[in-house]
Design an enzyme around this catalytic site. Structure first.
Site, PDB file in Angstrom:
ATOM      1  N   ASP A  59      54.650  89.777  15.740  1.00 28.19           N
ATOM      2  CA  ASP A  59      53.516  90.107  16.175  1.00 28.19           C
ATOM      3  C   ASP A  59      52.725  91.899  15.863  1.00 28.19           C
ATOM      4  OD1 ASP A  59      52.989  87.600  15.288  1.00 28.19           O
ATOM      5  OD2 ASP A  59      52.272  87.418  18.166  1.00 28.19           O
ATOM      6  N   GLU A 111      54.842  94.444  15.201  1.00 25.22           N
ATOM      7  CA  GLU A 111      55.002  94.645  13.431  1.00 25.22           C
ATOM      8  C   GLU A 111      54.050  94.725  12.977  1.00 25.22           C
ATOM      9  OE1 GLU A 111      59.215  94.511  10.992  1.00 25.22           O
ATOM     10  OE2 GLU A 111      58.653  94.326  12.788  1.00 25.22           O
ATOM     11  N   PHE A 112      53.856  93.616  12.831  1.00 27.67           N
ATOM     12  CA  PHE A 112      52.138  93.034  11.883  1.00 27.67           C
ATOM     13  C   PHE A 112      51.030  94.118  11.909  1.00 27.67           C
ATOM     14  CE2 PHE A 112      48.780  90.916  10.019  1.00 27.67           C
ATOM     15  CZ  PHE A 112      49.173  90.206   9.187  1.00 27.67           C
ATOM     16  N   ASP A 113      50.640  94.400  13.555  1.00 20.85           N
ATOM     17  CA  ASP A 113      49.848  94.647  14.177  1.00 20.85           C
ATOM     18  C   ASP A 113      50.221  96.050  13.607  1.00 20.85           C
ATOM     19  OD1 ASP A 113      48.707  92.949  14.875  1.00 20.85           O
ATOM     20  OD2 ASP A 113      48.838  93.012  17.267  1.00 20.85           O
ATOM     21  N   SER A 149      31.863  62.193  -4.441  1.00 21.35           N
ATOM     22  CA  SER A 149      32.595  61.812  -3.251  1.00 21.35           C
ATOM     23  C   SER A 149      33.275  60.534  -3.734  1.00 21.35           C
ATOM     24  CB  SER A 149      31.538  61.522  -2.314  1.00 21.35           C
ATOM     25  OG  SER A 149      31.037  60.317  -2.840  1.00 21.35           O
ATOM     26  N   LEU A 150      34.060  59.984  -2.895  1.00 21.36           N
ATOM     27  CA  LEU A 150      35.079  58.956  -3.150  1.00 21.36           C
ATOM     28  C   LEU A 150      34.411  57.844  -2.935  1.00 21.36           C
ATOM     29  CD1 LEU A 150      37.865  60.699  -1.730  1.00 21.36           C
ATOM     30  CD2 LEU A 150      37.803  60.348  -3.848  1.00 21.36           C
ATOM     31  N   GLU A 161      47.057  60.692  -0.091  1.00 17.59           N
ATOM     32  CA  GLU A 161      47.469  61.723   0.676  1.00 17.59           C
ATOM     33  C   GLU A 161      46.635  61.854   1.833  1.00 17.59           C
ATOM     34  OE1 GLU A 161      45.211  64.668  -2.095  1.00 17.59           O
ATOM     35  OE2 GLU A 161      46.422  64.307  -3.371  1.00 17.59           O
ATOM     36  N   LYS A 172      43.433  61.722   4.386  1.00 18.08           N
ATOM     37  CA  LYS A 172      41.528  61.964   3.582  1.00 18.08           C
ATOM     38  C   LYS A 172      42.094  63.295   5.463  1.00 18.08           C
ATOM     39  CE  LYS A 172      37.322  60.141   3.309  1.00 18.08           C
ATOM     40  NZ  LYS A 172      37.134  61.072   3.817  1.00 18.08           N
ATOM     41  N   ASP A 189      39.169  65.532   7.753  1.00 17.68           N
ATOM     42  CA  ASP A 189      38.043  65.127   8.657  1.00 17.68           C
ATOM     43  C   ASP A 189      37.218  66.205   9.104  1.00 17.68           C
ATOM     44  OD1 ASP A 189      35.453  63.589   9.327  1.00 17.68           O
ATOM     45  OD2 ASP A 189      36.585  63.164  10.751  1.00 17.68           O
ATOM     46  N   GLU A 207      39.758  70.851   2.156  1.00 19.78           N
ATOM     47  CA  GLU A 207      38.713  70.647   3.721  1.00 19.78           C
ATOM     48  C   GLU A 207      39.110  71.914   4.421  1.00 19.78           C
ATOM     49  OE1 GLU A 207      37.397  68.074   2.903  1.00 19.78           O
ATOM     50  OE2 GLU A 207      36.546  67.329   4.669  1.00 19.78           O
ATOM     51  N   TYR A 214      43.536  69.669  -1.797  1.00 25.67           N
ATOM     52  CA  TYR A 214      43.831  68.950  -2.434  1.00 25.67           C
ATOM     53  C   TYR A 214      43.208  68.759  -3.948  1.00 25.67           C
ATOM     54  CZ  TYR A 214      39.482  67.295  -0.637  1.00 25.67           C
ATOM     55  OH  TYR A 214      38.699  67.986   0.278  1.00 25.67           O
ATOM     56  N   LYS A 274      44.694  58.808  -5.433  1.00 21.42           N
ATOM     57  CA  LYS A 274      44.614  59.352  -6.498  1.00 21.42           C
ATOM     58  C   LYS A 274      45.301  59.069  -8.216  1.00 21.42           C
ATOM     59  CE  LYS A 274      42.872  63.085  -4.119  1.00 21.42           C
ATOM     60  NZ  LYS A 274      43.489  64.666  -3.915  1.00 21.42           N
ATOM     61  N   LYS A 281      39.683  54.302   5.041  1.00 20.61           N
ATOM     62  CA  LYS A 281      39.308  54.642   5.804  1.00 20.61           C
ATOM     63  C   LYS A 281      39.879  53.768   7.084  1.00 20.61           C
ATOM     64  CE  LYS A 281      34.848  56.751   6.018  1.00 20.61           C
ATOM     65  NZ  LYS A 281      34.259  57.794   6.789  1.00 20.61           N
ATOM     66  N   CYS A 302      14.483  62.979  40.307  1.00 20.84           N
ATOM     67  CA  CYS A 302      16.106  63.431  40.453  1.00 20.84           C
ATOM     68  C   CYS A 302      16.615  63.022  41.474  1.00 20.84           C
ATOM     69  CB  CYS A 302      16.121  64.599  40.924  1.00 20.84           C
ATOM     70  SG  CYS A 302      17.572  65.594  40.499  1.00 20.84           S
ATOM     71  N   CYS A 355      17.410  66.020  44.469  1.00 25.07           N
ATOM     72  CA  CYS A 355      16.191  66.438  44.760  1.00 25.07           C
ATOM     73  C   CYS A 355      15.196  65.356  45.345  1.00 25.07           C
ATOM     74  CB  CYS A 355      15.916  67.629  44.351  1.00 25.07           C
ATOM     75  SG  CYS A 355      14.987  67.662  42.909  1.00 25.07           S
ATOM     76  N   CYS A 389      14.691  67.792  35.533  1.00 23.06           N
ATOM     77  CA  CYS A 389      14.330  67.766  36.969  1.00 23.06           C
ATOM     78  C   CYS A 389      13.807  69.695  36.549  1.00 23.06           C
ATOM     79  CB  CYS A 389      15.537  67.806  37.990  1.00 23.06           C
ATOM     80  SG  CYS A 389      15.371  68.638  39.462  1.00 23.06           S
ATOM     81  N   CYS A 447      16.762  72.370  42.824  1.00 20.13           N
ATOM     82  CA  CYS A 447      17.538  71.244  42.685  1.00 20.13           C
ATOM     83  C   CYS A 447      18.743  72.171  43.386  1.00 20.13           C
ATOM     84  CB  CYS A 447      17.466  71.135  41.864  1.00 20.13           C
ATOM     85  SG  CYS A 447      18.469  69.564  41.369  1.00 20.13           S
TER      86      CYS A 447
END
Ligand code: IVH
Length: 707
Positions: free
Chosen positions: A31, A33-35, A80-81, A112, A114, A116, A171, A223, A286, A310, A404, A407, A422, A427
């Site tokens: 990290d 070296e990268f920075d 959509s599917l 594959e 799916k 979300d 996604e 995908y 697919k 699903k 409430c 109180c 409330c 309170c």
């Protein structure tokens, strides 16, 4: 070496290492070296504005410029599917596919996961990312390129034999770990948590400020390539090629030759989905060959060559024991169902949020009903229904409380609001939460003043309002040794409550004493020690200069979040102007609507609130916009920092510099002040010899705050 050449070289180098890290999961450099490479590039780019390239690795951090999302048409509609939920429906899909193709054609399916999240369309031209568009209505979407550029898993440049121009879809997701942390932060800041990682990802992608997007650490899996590419003849090959070009395709896709194979894949991932870092809600199947896809074609809504299976959300049925009503920071009442503990998707669920009165009414819940609890994409389990067959005769419907629980004040529900409130400002939970919010990181940032300490100080009568925090300095000796006894169940494995994000024990500083006694419960005694008290008092002192925007946010005015607070501070510039403003004045600010304007006006007109603001002012809390006064109290002064301070030296350095001062490494006759922490050594000796004024942390902070 030519700086412009070096810029190009660094960009290529950083892209390569980004790919090794984010795509190949095989980093070659550390990290640091990268920075260093990144900083070098940043420096050179700032010297050469003519080399600006939105695809430079430095642009990953986003900008603070506001995004105005342009609407752009999709080159290929984003369909959509159709969904299936059973093996039978899959067999049905398979026969339709077979019927649609020439007899005897061997069929390969690619399975594959799916994902979300929220779908995205990326356009690459000459190997560079040029556009990222949300699904929108499927025909046109929002151009969210600036935000997408901040997602590390999306390469800004490709390599290898990529086509001249093509589109790839995938996604955008929020990993569970990021989601959990984000929600804890939101709850602490008094904001509404996201219901699930999908909403959080979609919400983040539409943020106006891409630097906030960058911090959210979104992930992305690709995908589907809708653009026809001459050399590629199947979906499987397209995924393979895409990974070769440096695009992030999830590695778990699989070629299947029969629905039996497909079913095994589904069963496998249904079982294993909890182990993935990101949410999935099913499997996508697919048809592999492009010519077969073409033959099958599309319906108006979805391709005939693909289908989604699903997963069922995991459900459990359990008894509703009681409903507890929690009072939040703003006084909002949240009903929580206490359930007979039930095992669901790997955890024991004992509670579920019921959100508000409408939700209870819609579910038509009766006392001691058996309820169906579900964990979908959501982390917090929800009640999705009632098993009416198990309702006890004569059971009464649950009625939302009218007073409430803390109180006894009558609850109010304003028109158009889902929540009951409330409205008693005194309170108890409102007071604890309000003070905790006041001290929170994005507000006055008083480290060490978390909920438990606030609770302790309130219960011992040390504070009653936020203004009292600033009187604590004069009562240091009363604070040292203050004790709080907490009993916690001994075995917390049975006590996992899904919707309780912040655990009690980790709210305390490490240097709070903890003694354990085992009797079925753990008794912990937290005692405030001298050091913690001093750290707390220093943090309180520092908070005085948090600035107007932080202060407005800290006051916890209903409907007024962090960004509105910034806008208010920038426009009104002083607390006095806010106190004098009318509803109309507030409404003139972009983004402040009727509801927020009224809430602001009511807050600043309230006598009690005005008293608190007066006390804060008297205590020395900055009430003006800091951008205006970009302070200069340290102008012309040189500081040297030495010894151990309550925070890192960098932080003190920043404070000095913002106040217009200089920081030097060594003590000389030019040094104005030596800021000396504990165990300061040779620098202290030298400063003393030269007669330089020595400041301890507390006096430094007082000086910073102008007293
Ligand atoms: S393919 C024409 N593959 O599911 C086919 N979609 O209901 C385009 N999704 O809008 C979609 N994982 O947001 C495809 N492996 C995957 C997917 C996937 C998630 C989402 C996508 C799409 C929705 C379809």
């Amino acid at each position: 070496m030519d700086e412009v050449k070096r810029i190009m070289e660094l960009r290529e180098l950083l892209e390569y290492h980004n790919r090794r890290y984010y795509i190949d999961n095989a980093p070659e450099i550390g990290d640091i070296e990268f920075d260093m490479l990144m900083h070098e590039l940043e420096r050179l780019e700032s010297l050469h504005p003519e080399c600006y390239d939105p695809n430079s690795p430095t642009c990953r951090v986003g900008t603070d410029l506001s995004n105005d999302f342009a609407t752009v048409p999709h080159e290929y509609p984003m369909l959509s599917l159709s969904n299936t939920y059973s093996r039978e429906e899959l067999i049905d899909f398979d026969s339709k596919v077979r019927r649609g193709l020439d007899e005897g054609t061997a069929i390969e399916y690619v399975c594959e996961l799916k994902y979300d999240g929220t779908s995205i369309s990326l356009i690459y031209e000459k190997g560079a990312l040029v556009r990222a568009v949300t699904r929108g209505d499927g025909v046109k979407g929002d151009d969210v390129t600036a935000n997408v550029r901040t997602i590390q898993r999306i390469p800004l440049r490709l390599h290898g034999d990529f086509p001249e121009r093509f589109e790839i879809r995938g996604e955008i997701l929020m990993p569970f770990s990021v989601f959990d942390r984000l929600n804890i932060e939101r709850v602490e800041a008094g904001e509404q948590p996201f219901a699930n990682p999908r909403n959080a990802a979609a919400g983040t992608l539409k943020l106006q400020n891409s630097s906030v997007v960058a911090k959210r650490r979104l992930d992305c899996y690709l995908y589907y390539i809708p653009t026809p590419i001459p050399a590629i003849e199947s979906h499987f090959d397209s995924l393979h090629k895409a990974s070769e070009w440096g695009l992030n395709v999830a590695g778990n896709y699989k070629m299947c030759n029969s629905i039996d194979d497909v079913w095994s894949y589904i069963e496998f991932w249904n079982e294993k989905r909890g182990e993935l870092p990101v949410p999935i809600d099913g499997v996508v199947i697919k048809v592999n060959s492009y010519s077969a896809q073409e033959q099958l074609g599309y319906t108006a809504k979805s391709p005939r060559w693909a289908i989604a299976y699903k997963f069922k959300a995991e459900q459990a049925c359990t008894e509703l024991l009681s409903i507890t009503y929690q009072v939040g920071r703003t006084g909002s009442i949240t009903p929580v169902a206490n359930l007979s503990p039930v095992h669901l998707a790997g955890t024991t669920v004992k509670r579920a949020s019921l959100h508000n009165a409408d939700v209870i009414a819609a579910l038509d819940i009766h006392e001691h009903d058996f309820v169906l609890v579900e964990k979908g994409g959501e982390i917090i389990p929800k009640i999705v229904g009632v098993d009416h067959s198990r309702r006890t005769e004569g059971a009464k419907p649950v009625e939302f409380i009218t007073i409430c629980p803390e109180c006894g004040m009558g609850l109010v529900r304003e028109e158009g609001e889902a929540n009951h409130y409330c409205i008693n400002p005194n309170c108890p939970p409102r007071v604890v939460a309000a003070i905790e919010h006041f001290a929170s990181r994005k507000a006055m940032n008083i480290e060490g003043l978390g909920g438990e300490i606030v609770d302790l100080l309130l219960s011992k009568g040390k504070i009653n309002t936020v203004a009292d925090i600033y009187t604590l300095r004069g009562r240091r000796s009363e604070l040292i040794g203050l004790e709080k006894v907490v009993d916690e169940p001994d075995d917390d494995s049975e006590n996992i409550v899904e919707d309780e994000p912040v655990s009690l024990a980790n709210m305390f500083d490490a240097d709070f004493e903890s003694r354990l006694k085992s009797q079925g419960t753990q008794r912990r005694v937290f005692r405030m020690q001298e050091r913690s008290v001093d750290n707390l008092l220093n943090a309180i002192e520092r908070s005085k200069s948090a600035g107007l925007a932080a202060l407005i946010y800290a006051l916890g005015i209903r409907h007024v979040g962090e960004s509105a607070s910034k806008d208010l501070a920038a426009t009104f510039k002083s607390m006095d102007a806010l106190l004098a403003a009318s509803v109309e004045d507030f409404k003139r600010i972009d983004g402040v609507g009727e509801q927020m304007a009224n809430s602001l006006f009511d807050f600043f007109s309230d006598f009690g609130n005005r008293m608190i603001i007066d006390s804060l002012r008297a205590a020395g809390v900055v009430m003006e916009s800091t951008s205006e006064q970009s302070s200069s109290q340290f102008e012309g002064m040189t500081f040297v920092i030495t010894g151990t301070l309550s925070r890192g030296r960098e932080e003190f350095k920043r404070m000095i510099q913002t106040a217009g001062g200089r920081v030097s490494d060594s003590v000389s006759s030019k040094t104005t002040y030596l800021l000396a922490g504990e165990s300061a050594g040779s620098k202290l000796a030298k400063a003393e010899k030269l007669g330089i004024t020595i400041l301890d942390e507390a006096s430094f902070i007082r000086m910073l705050n102008g007293n």
